[in-house]
Design an enzyme around this catalytic site. Structure first.
Site, PDB file in Angstrom:
ATOM      1  N   LYS A   1       0.848  -1.206   0.000  1.00 37.97           N
ATOM      2  CA  LYS A   1       0.000   0.000   0.000  1.00 37.97           C
ATOM      3  C   LYS A   1       0.875   1.244   0.000  1.00 37.97           C
ATOM      4  O   LYS A   1       0.596   2.213  -0.708  1.00 37.97           O
ATOM      5  CB  LYS A   1      -0.942  -0.011   1.213  1.00 37.97           C
ATOM      6  CG  LYS A   1      -2.019  -1.088   1.088  1.00 37.97           C
ATOM      7  CD  LYS A   1      -2.879  -1.222   2.329  1.00 37.97           C
ATOM      8  CE  LYS A   1      -3.829  -2.400   2.158  1.00 37.97           C
ATOM      9  NZ  LYS A   1      -4.760  -2.592   3.255  1.00 37.97           N
TER      10      LYS A   1
ATOM     11  N   GLN B   1      -5.057  -1.857   9.435  1.00 35.48           N
ATOM     12  CA  GLN B   1      -4.899  -3.138   8.756  1.00 35.48           C
ATOM     13  C   GLN B   1      -5.530  -4.255   9.578  1.00 35.48           C
ATOM     14  O   GLN B   1      -5.301  -4.365  10.780  1.00 35.48           O
ATOM     15  CB  GLN B   1      -3.389  -3.405   8.513  1.00 35.48           C
ATOM     16  CG  GLN B   1      -3.084  -4.634   7.690  1.00 35.48           C
ATOM     17  CD  GLN B   1      -3.639  -4.537   6.260  1.00 35.48           C
ATOM     18  OE1 GLN B   1      -3.714  -3.472   5.682  1.00 35.48           O
ATOM     19  NE2 GLN B   1      -4.039  -5.668   5.713  1.00 35.48           N
TER      20      GLN B   1
ATOM     21  N   ASP C   1     -11.068   2.694   3.876  1.00 39.57           N
ATOM     22  CA  ASP C   1     -11.393   1.266   3.737  1.00 39.57           C
ATOM     23  C   ASP C   1     -12.898   1.064   3.546  1.00 39.57           C
ATOM     24  O   ASP C   1     -13.326  -0.016   3.131  1.00 39.57           O
ATOM     25  CB  ASP C   1     -10.980   0.525   5.022  1.00 39.57           C
ATOM     26  CG  ASP C   1      -9.710  -0.300   4.838  1.00 39.57           C
ATOM     27  OD1 ASP C   1      -9.438  -0.721   3.705  1.00 39.57           O
ATOM     28  OD2 ASP C   1      -9.008  -0.505   5.844  1.00 39.57           O
TER      29      ASP C   1
HETATM   30  N1  LIG Z   1      -7.723  -2.661   6.511  1.00 39.02           N
HETATM   31  C1  LIG Z   1      -7.800  -3.685   5.650  1.00 39.02           C
HETATM   32  N2  LIG Z   1      -7.392  -4.898   6.016  1.00 39.02           N
HETATM   33  C2  LIG Z   1      -7.491  -5.926   5.124  1.00 39.02           C
HETATM   34  C3  LIG Z   1      -7.972  -5.713   3.816  1.00 39.02           C
HETATM   35  C4  LIG Z   1      -8.408  -4.421   3.474  1.00 39.02           C
HETATM   36  O1  LIG Z   1      -8.897  -4.157   2.347  1.00 39.02           O
HETATM   37  N3  LIG Z   1      -8.290  -3.432   4.410  1.00 39.02           N
HETATM   38  N4  LIG Z   1      -7.962  -6.749   2.884  1.00 39.02           N
HETATM   39  C5  LIG Z   1      -7.191  -7.941   3.155  1.00 39.02           C
HETATM   40  C6  LIG Z   1      -5.727  -7.854   2.839  1.00 39.02           C
HETATM   41  N5  LIG Z   1      -5.354  -6.966   1.744  1.00 39.02           N
HETATM   42  C7  LIG Z   1      -5.335  -5.637   1.956  1.00 39.02           C
HETATM   43  O2  LIG Z   1      -5.202  -5.147   3.028  1.00 39.02           O
HETATM   44  C8  LIG Z   1      -4.840  -7.470   0.508  1.00 39.02           C
HETATM   45  C9  LIG Z   1      -4.798  -8.823   0.243  1.00 39.02           C
HETATM   46  C10 LIG Z   1      -4.198  -9.280  -0.942  1.00 39.02           C
HETATM   47  C11 LIG Z   1      -3.667  -8.400  -1.838  1.00 39.02           C
HETATM   48  C12 LIG Z   1      -2.951  -8.837  -3.075  1.00 39.02           C
HETATM   49  O3  LIG Z   1      -2.512  -8.007  -3.829  1.00 39.02           O
HETATM   50  N6  LIG Z   1      -2.772 -10.120  -3.279  1.00 39.02           N
HETATM   51  C13 LIG Z   1      -1.935 -10.576  -4.370  1.00 39.02           C
HETATM   52  C14 LIG Z   1      -0.959 -11.584  -3.830  1.00 39.02           C
HETATM   53  C15 LIG Z   1      -0.046 -10.951  -2.830  1.00 39.02           C
HETATM   54  C16 LIG Z   1       0.992 -11.910  -2.297  1.00 39.02           C
HETATM   55  O4  LIG Z   1       1.851 -12.308  -3.059  1.00 39.02           O
HETATM   56  O5  LIG Z   1       0.934 -12.219  -1.086  1.00 39.02           O
HETATM   57  C17 LIG Z   1      -2.802 -11.170  -5.465  1.00 39.02           C
HETATM   58  O6  LIG Z   1      -3.891 -11.663  -5.166  1.00 39.02           O
HETATM   59  O7  LIG Z   1      -2.359 -11.114  -6.598  1.00 39.02           O
HETATM   60  C18 LIG Z   1      -3.731  -7.065  -1.582  1.00 39.02           C
HETATM   61  C19 LIG Z   1      -4.306  -6.603  -0.416  1.00 39.02           C
HETATM   62  C20 LIG Z   1      -7.312  -8.291   4.633  1.00 39.02           C
HETATM   63  N7  LIG Z   1      -7.060  -7.169   5.471  1.00 39.02           N
END
Ligand SMILES: Nc1nc2c(c(=O)[nH]1)N[C@@H](CN(C=O)c1ccc(C(=O)N[C@@H](CCC(=O)O)C(=O)O)cc1)CN2
Length: 323
Positions: A70, A114, A137
Site C-alpha cells: 500500500k 490493517q 477502507d
Molecule cells: N484494513 C484492511 N485490512 C485488510 C484488507 C483491506 O482491504 N483493508 N484486505 C485484506 C488484505 N489486503 C489488503 O489489506 C490485501 C490482500 C491481498 C492483496 C494482493 O494483492 N494479493 C496478491 C498476492 C499478494 C501476495 O503475493 O501475497 C494477489 O492476489 O495477486 C492485496 C491486499 C485483509 N485485510
C-alpha cells in the site's frame, strides 16, 4: 492414394478456454491515470498531496506485506503515506486514542487500520472510530450502511475492485443472476450490495439479481445456485470450493479467496483462490486468477478512495466547513 476427405476435420473441436481477467494489468493502468489526476488536481486547486496513514498492529507477516504494498502504491501515484507500527500488546483504548488524534489531524486524509487485529481488540469497534470522511477502507458502519441504501459512499476496496474489473471487461450485469459465496461484512455483503444496486439511485447501479451463499448453504444448493449464475463471486478462503461442474458454460467467475498452500510438485508454498482454476477455466467465459486477479485491485482502489477523501476534505476546508 486418394486424399482422406476427413483429414482437415479435427477429431473434436478445440477446447475454448475462459478469458483471463488481468487484475494486475488493470490496476497498473488505473494507477497511471490516478497519478495524472492527482497531479492535475494539486496544481488546479493549489493543495498539498493526499495523505494516507496506515496503522499496523502486531507482526503478522501477510499484513506487513500488504501494508508495504500500500505504501509503494501510494508513492507510485503521488500520495504521501506513513505507517504507524504498534505492538500486538497495545490496548483497545490506546488504539482508539491514536485513531482519534488522526481524525483531528488536518494533515491526514485517509486512515486505515490493517486487519486482522489481535483477538483482544474489537475490530468492528475500531473501524467505527475512524471518521466517515477519512474511512478509506469503507469499513465504518455509516459508510457500509449508506452502501446498502445505494447512497454515495466510500466503498470497501475489494468490492470496488471487483466492480471495476466487471466494468473494464464489459461484463453485462443488468438483469443477470449473480451468486456471492461468503457473507463477510467487508467483502461478501458489500459486493452483494453493489451487484444488486439500483441504477436509479446515487451509486452506479449494477441491477443484478443476487443470491448469497455461506457456510450453512447445503453443498447441493450451492451447486444448483452456482450453475444458474451468470456471475459467481467467491470470497471464502477455501481452496477448490468452486469446481467445474458448478459452472454454467460461459459464466464469469471472480475469485477473491487467497490461501497459502504447500505445493507438493514444486516443494514450495504458493497462493491459491477458492476456485479450481485449471478446470473451471475450461467451462467459464471469464475468470480471475490468484494471484494477479482481485488482490492488486484492492490496493489500487485504496488509492482511489484516498484521493476521493482528500478531494472531499479539501473542498470542505475551502468552504471553511472544517479546519
Ligand atoms: N484494513 C484492511 N485490512 C485488510 C484488507 C483491506 O482491504 N483493508 N484486505 C485484506 C488484505 N489486503 C489488503 O489489506 C490485501 C490482500 C491481498 C492483496 C494482493 O494483492 N494479493 C496478491 C498476492 C499478494 C501476495 O503475493 O501475497 C494477489 O492476489 O495477486 C492485496 C491486499 C485483509 N485485510
Amino acid at each position: 492414394m486418394a486424399p482422406n476427405p476427413h483429414s482437415e476435420v479435427p477429431l473434436r473441436p478445440e477446447p475454448i478456454e475462459a478469458k483471463i481477467i488481468d487484475g494486475k494489468k488493470i490496476s497498473e493502468e488505473i494507477k497511471i491515470e490516478l497519478r495524472e489526476q492527482i497531479k492535475e488536481w494539486m496544481q488546479q486547486e493549489n493543495v498539498r498531496a493526499p495523505q494516507l496513514t496506515c496503522i499496523l498492529v502486531g507482526e503478522d507477516s501477510a499484513s506487513q506485506v500488504y501494508v508495504k504494498n500500500k505504501m509503494k502504491a501510494a508513492n507510485d501515484v503521488g500520495i504521501k503515506s506513513e505507517t504507524i507500527n504498534l505492538p500486538k500488546t497495545i490496548s483497545e483504548d490506546e488504539l482508539i486514542q491514536i485513531i482519534e488524534r488522526l481524525n483531528d489531524d488536518n494533515s491526514v486524509d485517509g486512515i486505515l487500520v490493517q486487519l486482522p487485529l489481535p483477538d483482544h481488540i474489537d475490530d468492528k469497534k475500531i473501524c467505527n472510530i475512524v471518521s466517515c470522511e477519512k474511512d478509506v477502507d469503507g469499513f465504518n458502519s455509516t459508510n457500509l450502511g449508506r452502501l446498502s441504501q445505494d447512497l454515495n459512499t466510500m466503498v470497501p476496496c475489494t468490492p470496488l475492485g471487483v466492480q471495476e474489473l466487471l466494468k473494464k471487461y464489459d461484463i453485462e450485469t443488468f438483469g443477470k443472476t449473480a451468486v456471492v459465496v461468503g457473507r463477510s461484512a467487508h467483502v461478501g455483503k458489500p459486493i452483494q450490495s453493489l451487484l444488486q444496486s439500483d441504477g436509479r439511485h446515487e451509486i452506479s447501479g449494477m441491477d443484478c439479481t443476487t443470491i448469497m451463499c455461506h457456510r450453512f448453504t447445503p453443498p447441493e444448493k450451492l451447486k444448483k445456485f452456482c450453475r444458474e449464475a451468470d456471475i459467481i463471486i467467491v470470497a471464502v478462503g477455501k481452496p477448490n470450493l468452486i469446481r467445474e461442474d458448478m459452472i454454467k458454460p460461459g459464466a464469469c467467475v471472480i475469485d477473491v479467496g487467497i490461501t497459502r498452500i504447500y505445493d507438493e510438485e514444486t516443494k514450495k508454498s504458493k497462493l491459491v483462490g477458492d476456485v479450481d482454476f485449471e478446470n473451471v477455466k475450461k467451462v467459464a467465459g471469464l475468470i480471475t486468477p490468484v494471484p494477479g486477479g482481485v488482490g492488486p485491485m484492492t490496493v489500487c482502489m485504496l488509492m482511489k478512495n484516498t484521493f476521493t477523501a482528500a478531494k472531499r476534505l479539501a473542498k470542505l476546508r475551502k468552504e471553511k466547513l472544517i479546519k
